[in-house]
Design a protein around this motif. Structure first.
Motif, PDB file in Angstrom:
ATOM      1  N   LEU A 250      45.477 -13.714  33.879  1.00 42.48           N
ATOM      2  CA  LEU A 250      46.258 -12.469  33.814  1.00 42.48           C
ATOM      3  C   LEU A 250      47.397 -12.491  34.748  1.00 42.48           C
ATOM      4  N   LYS A 251      47.551 -13.408  35.613  1.00 41.35           N
ATOM      5  CA  LYS A 251      48.650 -13.506  36.458  1.00 41.35           C
ATOM      6  C   LYS A 251      50.128 -13.380  35.916  1.00 41.35           C
ATOM      7  N   ASN A 252      50.124 -14.120  35.011  1.00 39.17           N
ATOM      8  CA  ASN A 252      51.535 -14.156  34.166  1.00 39.17           C
ATOM      9  C   ASN A 252      51.927 -12.951  33.317  1.00 39.17           C
ATOM     10  N   CYS A 253      50.758 -12.063  33.413  1.00 40.58           N
ATOM     11  CA  CYS A 253      51.081 -10.942  32.337  1.00 40.58           C
ATOM     12  C   CYS A 253      51.936  -9.574  33.187  1.00 40.58           C
ATOM     13  N   ASP A 254      52.452  -9.051  32.288  1.00 44.76           N
ATOM     14  CA  ASP A 254      53.314  -7.605  32.879  1.00 44.76           C
ATOM     15  C   ASP A 254      52.604  -6.323  32.347  1.00 44.76           C
ATOM     16  N   PHE A 255      51.676  -6.506  31.268  1.00 46.73           N
ATOM     17  CA  PHE A 255      51.141  -5.435  30.669  1.00 46.73           C
ATOM     18  C   PHE A 255      49.896  -5.842  29.865  1.00 46.73           C
ATOM     19  N   CYS A 256      48.694  -5.544  30.412  1.00 49.41           N
ATOM     20  CA  CYS A 256      47.314  -5.970  29.850  1.00 49.41           C
ATOM     21  C   CYS A 256      46.812  -4.999  29.051  1.00 49.41           C
ATOM     22  N   ILE A 257      46.501  -5.183  27.734  1.00 52.03           N
ATOM     23  CA  ILE A 257      45.585  -4.066  26.848  1.00 52.03           C
ATOM     24  C   ILE A 257      44.337  -4.738  26.682  1.00 52.03           C
ATOM     25  N   PHE A 258      43.413  -4.302  27.194  1.00 50.91           N
ATOM     26  CA  PHE A 258      41.676  -4.702  27.157  1.00 50.91           C
ATOM     27  C   PHE A 258      41.548  -3.945  25.999  1.00 50.91           C
ATOM     28  N   ILE A 259      40.612  -4.863  25.147  1.00 46.05           N
ATOM     29  CA  ILE A 259      39.719  -4.289  24.051  1.00 46.05           C
ATOM     30  C   ILE A 259      38.409  -4.603  24.185  1.00 46.05           C
ATOM     31  N   SER A 260      37.428  -3.741  24.230  1.00 48.87           N
ATOM     32  CA  SER A 260      35.974  -4.128  24.339  1.00 48.87           C
ATOM     33  C   SER A 260      35.315  -2.941  23.528  1.00 48.87           C
ATOM     34  N   CYS A 261      33.992  -3.540  22.829  1.00 41.07           N
ATOM     35  CA  CYS A 261      33.111  -2.576  22.367  1.00 41.07           C
ATOM     36  C   CYS A 261      31.781  -2.326  23.273  1.00 41.07           C
TER      37      CYS A 261
END
Length: 451
Positions: A124-135
């Motif tokens: 995750l460290k290189n991301c500026d914006f994370c979208i987590f998708i989970s059921c």
């Protein structure tokens, strides 16, 4: 070689090397920041959703895909092997699950994620914006997603969660697991959207096959993500960028509404505005919204009046909310209008005026209640005295209002009965007095006769 030629060569070398300790100046290039987005599907359900989204978006060849990373994260090694090539993979918890799933145990999913927490940080460290998708409702998604969200928060990464809830036929235990997991996730994400699986029946019919049903839900998410990508990376007349996203998503634990719709033809503005405010997959709307970001995209024939109409409709849900909007024009949207909307802080339906009125009604004193009942009774009598021809519903309403008045009419009838009883007593006493008089008169007559 002549001296002149040697001098010319030396001068050329000097110009190339320049003055000792100095490098020739290069023209300045303005560097535009472009955020790196990580779209991560956690668990079996989330991984399959992200895998299909990655295939669709790569097929469309959207611009700036090099800035977007699709990742399928799972403890199940078979699911990892089945991931499409358009998405990367993150295999974790192998020492705990040994390549198997978590078997509906969120504790096992959490333990697996905690064991590989350092690897998650690297992911995750290189991301500026994370979208987590989970059921939610299973083991890996419900147990590991809170850990992923916690790591993102510790790294200062802006995060959005899109979570599905189990079908009603999956049983109460899965629903309980999903709710508990969501409560753990909320404090660690900036915003989250909820999609109950049961809402899928709003966009399919009874004859739709299972694989097409699931794809229908994924297609809605694809439209939303396409709108995000276009809003973040493409320049506009009124431009939106990552700083605008951060301004809207700066808080934590915000219930979020997401949608993106595109229409053409007659009444395209009204249709697009109506559709974007009614996402069939979400069982809530933008009532009480605290912050909104929306982007209007159209062809070069898009009018200012159309932009105004869309903005007014969206703004009417809460004029006091933080509103950021953008406008973009492009040939790829010929004759169409597209609206992408993200609204945070939904669900706070405030109606202070109605609440005050209800409070007044409930806190009436006994004497005031009687006065109010008398007023209702009088109004009901007035309506009955009015012209005939009332509808059945109106007659029933009048009868319902008149009912309490009849209770008050009770004592009056009792008083009348008492009066009638008094009259009867008086009559009886009169009758008795007349009989005595007659008896006395008869005795006096008898005396007279004897005399």
């Amino acid at each position: 070689m002549s001296k002149s030629k040697i001098q010319n060569k030396k001068s050329k070398v000097r110009t190339k090397v320049g003055i000792a300790g100095m490098t020739p100046k290069k023209p300045r290039q303005e560097i535009l920041f472009q955020p790196r987005i990580g779209i991560i599907g956690i668990g079996g359900g989330g991984g399959s959703v992200v895998g299909e989204i990655a295939k669709i978006i790569h097929r469309k060849r959207l611009p700036h895909l090099n800035k977007i990373k699709f990742v399928v994260a799972n403890v199940d090694y078979q699911a990892i092997k089945m991931a499409p090539k358009q998405a990367g993979t993150f295999y974790f918890g192998k020492e705990i699950t040994r390549g198997l799933g978590c078997g509906m145990s969120p504790q096992l999913g959490e333990k697996s994620a905690l064991q590989d927490k350092k690897s998650i940080e690297k992911l995750l460290k290189n991301c500026d914006f994370c979208i987590f998708i989970s059921c939610l409702g299973g083991g890996t998604g419900s147990g590991a997603t809170p850990v992923f969200a916690e790591v993102a928060k510790s790294l200062g990464i802006l995060s959005l969660g899109i979570f599905t809830l189990p079908f009603s036929f999956e049983g109460s235990e899965r629903g309980k697991i999903a709710r508990n997991s969501l409560e753990k996730i909320k404090p660690n994400v900036n915003a989250f959207a909820i999609i109950p699986n049961q809402r899928i029946f709003k966009i399919i019919d009874q004859k739709t096959p299972i694989h097409k049903s699931l794809s229908a839900m994924n297609n809605v998410l694809v439209k939303i993500l396409e709108g995000f990508i276009e809003t973040l990376y493409a320049p506009g007349l009124i431009n939106l960028d990552f700083s605008d996203f951060k301004a809207v998503l700066e808080k934590e634990s915000q219930l979020t509404y997401l949608n993106s719709q595109e229409f053409s033809g007659v009444n395209r503005t009204e249709k697009a505005a109506e559709a974007v405010l009614n996402n069939p997959l979400m069982n809530y709307d933008i009532s009480g919204v605290q912050g909104m970001l929306f982007n209007i995209v159209g062809s070069k024939d898009m009018k200012m009046s159309e932009v105004e109409g869309i903005s007014k409709k969206i703004e009417s849900y809460n004029p006091r909310a933080k509103i950021i909007f953008g406008v973009m024009q492009g040939n790829q949207h010929h004759g169409k209008i597209k609206i992408t909307l993200i609204a945070v802080g939904c669900g706070a339906k405030e109606k202070p005026k109605l609440k005050k009125k209800r409070a007044k009604k409930t806190t009436l004193k006994p004497g005031e209640e009687k006065q109010e009942i008398e007023k209702q009774g009088s109004t009901a009598k007035e309506t009955l005295k009015g012209p005939a021809g009332l509808k059945k519903e109106e007659v029933a309403q009048v009868a319902a209002v008149e009912a309490p008045a009849k209770k008050e009419a009770g004592p009056k009838t009792i008083k009348k009965k008492k009066r009638t009883e008094k009259i009867e007593i008086i009559k009886k006493t009169n009758i008795r007095r007349n009989a005595l008089d007659l008896h006395k008169q008869a005795e006096e007559d008898e005396k007279k006769v004897l005399e």
